[in-house]
Design a protein around this motif. Sequence first.
Motif, short mmCIF file in Angstrom:
data_model
loop_
_atom_site.label_atom_id
_atom_site.label_comp_id
_atom_site.label_asym_id
_atom_site.label_seq_id
_atom_site.Cartn_x
_atom_site.Cartn_y
_atom_site.Cartn_z
N ASN A 1 0.82 -1.21 0.00
CA ASN A 1 0.00 0.00 0.00
C ASN A 1 0.85 1.26 0.00
O ASN A 1 0.44 2.30 -0.51
CB ASN A 1 -0.92 -0.01 1.23
CG ASN A 1 -1.91 1.14 1.22
OD1 ASN A 1 -2.62 1.36 0.24
ND2 ASN A 1 -1.95 1.89 2.30
N LEU A 2 2.04 1.19 0.59
CA LEU A 2 2.97 2.32 0.55
C LEU A 2 3.28 2.71 -0.89
O LEU A 2 3.44 3.90 -1.21
CB LEU A 2 4.25 1.97 1.30
CG LEU A 2 5.37 3.01 1.28
CD1 LEU A 2 4.93 4.29 1.99
CD2 LEU A 2 6.64 2.46 1.91
N LEU A 3 3.35 1.72 -1.77
CA LEU A 3 3.69 1.98 -3.17
C LEU A 3 2.47 2.40 -3.98
O LEU A 3 2.49 3.41 -4.67
CB LEU A 3 4.34 0.74 -3.79
CG LEU A 3 4.93 0.93 -5.18
CD1 LEU A 3 6.12 1.87 -5.13
CD2 LEU A 3 5.36 -0.40 -5.78
N ILE A 4 1.38 1.63 -3.88
CA ILE A 4 0.21 1.92 -4.71
C ILE A 4 -0.68 3.00 -4.10
O ILE A 4 -1.22 3.86 -4.80
CB ILE A 4 -0.61 0.64 -4.98
CG1 ILE A 4 -1.76 0.95 -5.96
CG2 ILE A 4 -1.13 0.03 -3.70
CD1 ILE A 4 -2.54 -0.27 -6.39
N GLY A 5 -0.87 2.97 -2.78
CA GLY A 5 -1.80 3.87 -2.15
C GLY A 5 -1.27 5.28 -1.98
O GLY A 5 -2.04 6.24 -1.99
N PHE A 6 0.05 5.42 -1.80
CA PHE A 6 0.62 6.73 -1.51
C PHE A 6 1.59 7.21 -2.58
O PHE A 6 2.03 8.36 -2.53
CB PHE A 6 1.32 6.70 -0.15
CG PHE A 6 0.38 6.47 0.99
CD1 PHE A 6 -0.36 7.50 1.53
CD2 PHE A 6 0.20 5.19 1.50
CE1 PHE A 6 -1.24 7.28 2.57
CE2 PHE A 6 -0.68 4.96 2.56
CZ PHE A 6 -1.41 6.02 3.09
N THR A 7 1.93 6.35 -3.54
CA THR A 7 2.80 6.76 -4.64
C THR A 7 2.10 6.61 -5.99
O THR A 7 2.51 7.23 -6.97
CB THR A 7 4.11 5.94 -4.64
OG1 THR A 7 4.64 5.90 -3.31
CG2 THR A 7 5.15 6.57 -5.55
N GLY A 8 1.06 5.77 -6.03
CA GLY A 8 0.29 5.61 -7.26
C GLY A 8 0.90 4.65 -8.26
O GLY A 8 0.60 4.71 -9.46
N LEU A 9 1.76 3.73 -7.78
CA LEU A 9 2.40 2.76 -8.67
C LEU A 9 1.83 1.37 -8.39
O LEU A 9 1.95 0.85 -7.28
CB LEU A 9 3.92 2.75 -8.45
CG LEU A 9 4.66 4.05 -8.76
CD1 LEU A 9 6.12 3.93 -8.38
CD2 LEU A 9 4.51 4.41 -10.23
N ASN A 18 -0.32 14.60 -8.87
CA ASN A 18 -0.03 15.37 -10.07
C ASN A 18 1.47 15.34 -10.33
O ASN A 18 2.22 16.19 -9.85
CB ASN A 18 -0.51 16.82 -9.90
CG ASN A 18 -0.56 17.57 -11.22
OD1 ASN A 18 0.22 17.33 -12.12
ND2 ASN A 18 -1.49 18.52 -11.32
N GLU A 19 1.90 14.33 -11.07
CA GLU A 19 3.34 14.16 -11.31
C GLU A 19 3.96 15.31 -12.10
O GLU A 19 5.05 15.78 -11.74
CB GLU A 19 3.59 12.82 -12.01
CG GLU A 19 5.06 12.50 -12.19
CD GLU A 19 5.31 11.10 -12.72
OE1 GLU A 19 6.34 10.90 -13.38
OE2 GLU A 19 4.45 10.22 -12.47
N PRO A 20 3.32 15.80 -13.17
CA PRO A 20 3.92 16.94 -13.89
C PRO A 20 4.13 18.17 -13.00
O PRO A 20 5.13 18.88 -13.14
CB PRO A 20 2.90 17.23 -15.00
CG PRO A 20 2.21 15.93 -15.22
CD PRO A 20 2.13 15.30 -13.87
N ARG A 21 3.19 18.42 -12.08
CA ARG A 21 3.36 19.56 -11.17
C ARG A 21 4.55 19.34 -10.24
O ARG A 21 5.31 20.27 -9.96
CB ARG A 21 2.08 19.76 -10.36
CG ARG A 21 2.15 20.97 -9.43
CD ARG A 21 0.84 21.11 -8.66
NE ARG A 21 0.92 22.20 -7.71
CZ ARG A 21 0.65 23.47 -7.98
NH1 ARG A 21 0.27 23.79 -9.22
NH2 ARG A 21 0.72 24.40 -7.06
N ALA A 22 4.72 18.08 -9.75
CA ALA A 22 5.86 17.79 -8.88
C ALA A 22 7.17 17.99 -9.64
O ALA A 22 8.16 18.50 -9.07
CB ALA A 22 5.76 16.35 -8.36
N ILE A 23 7.20 17.61 -10.91
CA ILE A 23 8.41 17.82 -11.72
C ILE A 23 8.68 19.31 -11.89
O ILE A 23 9.82 19.79 -11.80
CB ILE A 23 8.25 17.13 -13.09
CG1 ILE A 23 8.18 15.60 -12.90
CG2 ILE A 23 9.40 17.50 -14.01
CD1 ILE A 23 7.86 14.86 -14.18
#
Length: 340
Positions: free
Chosen positions: A40-48, A185-190
């Motif tokens: 869940n650390l990966l999918i729930g909070f990182t979206g992978l 929002n990955e583009p915003r983080a970049i």
Amino acid sequence: MDKKLGYAIAMALAMVAPAVFYPVFLMKLLCFALFACAFNLLIGFTGLLSFGHAAFFGGAGYVAAHALKSLGLPFEIGLLVGVAAAAAIGLLMGALAIRRQGIYFTMITLALAQMLFFGFSQASFTGGEDGLQAVPRGRLLGVLDLTNDITLYYVVLAIAAAGFAFIIRIIHSPFGQVLKAVKENEPRAISLGYDVDRYKLLAFVLSAALSGLAGAMKVAVLGFETLIDVHWAMSGTVVLMTLVGGLGTIVGPVVGAIVIITVENKLGDIGNWLALVSGVEWFRTLGESVTIATGFIFIVCVLAFRRGVVGELSAWLAARRAAGGSSRRPRVTVEAPELN
């Protein structure tokens, strides 16, 4: 209820649980709960969405089993070796998969995990289809005898609780906030200057290491390791646990693990009890229908609990608080002006 109070109550219940339930079953629950929380650390909070987490869970199990049985290493060293192996596998898989997104990332993790599965099925130190049997538990720090189920239970409980606390710390740290930003929002983080790939790779490795810790503990608890733990179906099982409990919630994966593992292990006992009470012998066949039962749970979750059990409960409580707050607001009456 305050979260710290809730965790304290849960810990107190876990401390007395061996007086009611079989300790080995409880330890298995703890191992899979930690596995689900790590996923869940990966999918729930990182979206992978990774479909290769069985590689970390089972891979660490095989390495720890070999270290404990063949090399004769102490319990704590065996666990650390298993965790290190899982982290190394996660680093390799993540470096290859992390630059892809969506279904492409998922399929790469699945393909790499299946390659590892076939490697373990052919390797000599894994025992092939027979797996590794009679893995010793040994002693903790050379003093504490872990052959006693109750003693091992409290050791596993302490390790699982520490892993759970570590995950909570990650989630609420600045690093965890960046992971949430990447998910939303990955583009915003970049655009804000974050090296997104580096953050995602670190999250992938941390999730892999914690999954490996769960797999290594499971080997010590049950005393064997088989190919089932590195098969892609194990990755599907941890996905199901997370979805049933609540994706992106802290305690949801724990609840999902309890539901799924209880169904898998106790469905036959439930069927026998129903047959005894109702007199319908068909219920005794429920133990042979575990896959159907878990599939039914998944369908119910998708149709009625789309946020998972904990997610829906949290949303309901939030709605009640909002409704209660609005009802307590003072009414403001505005008198209409008199018309002359």
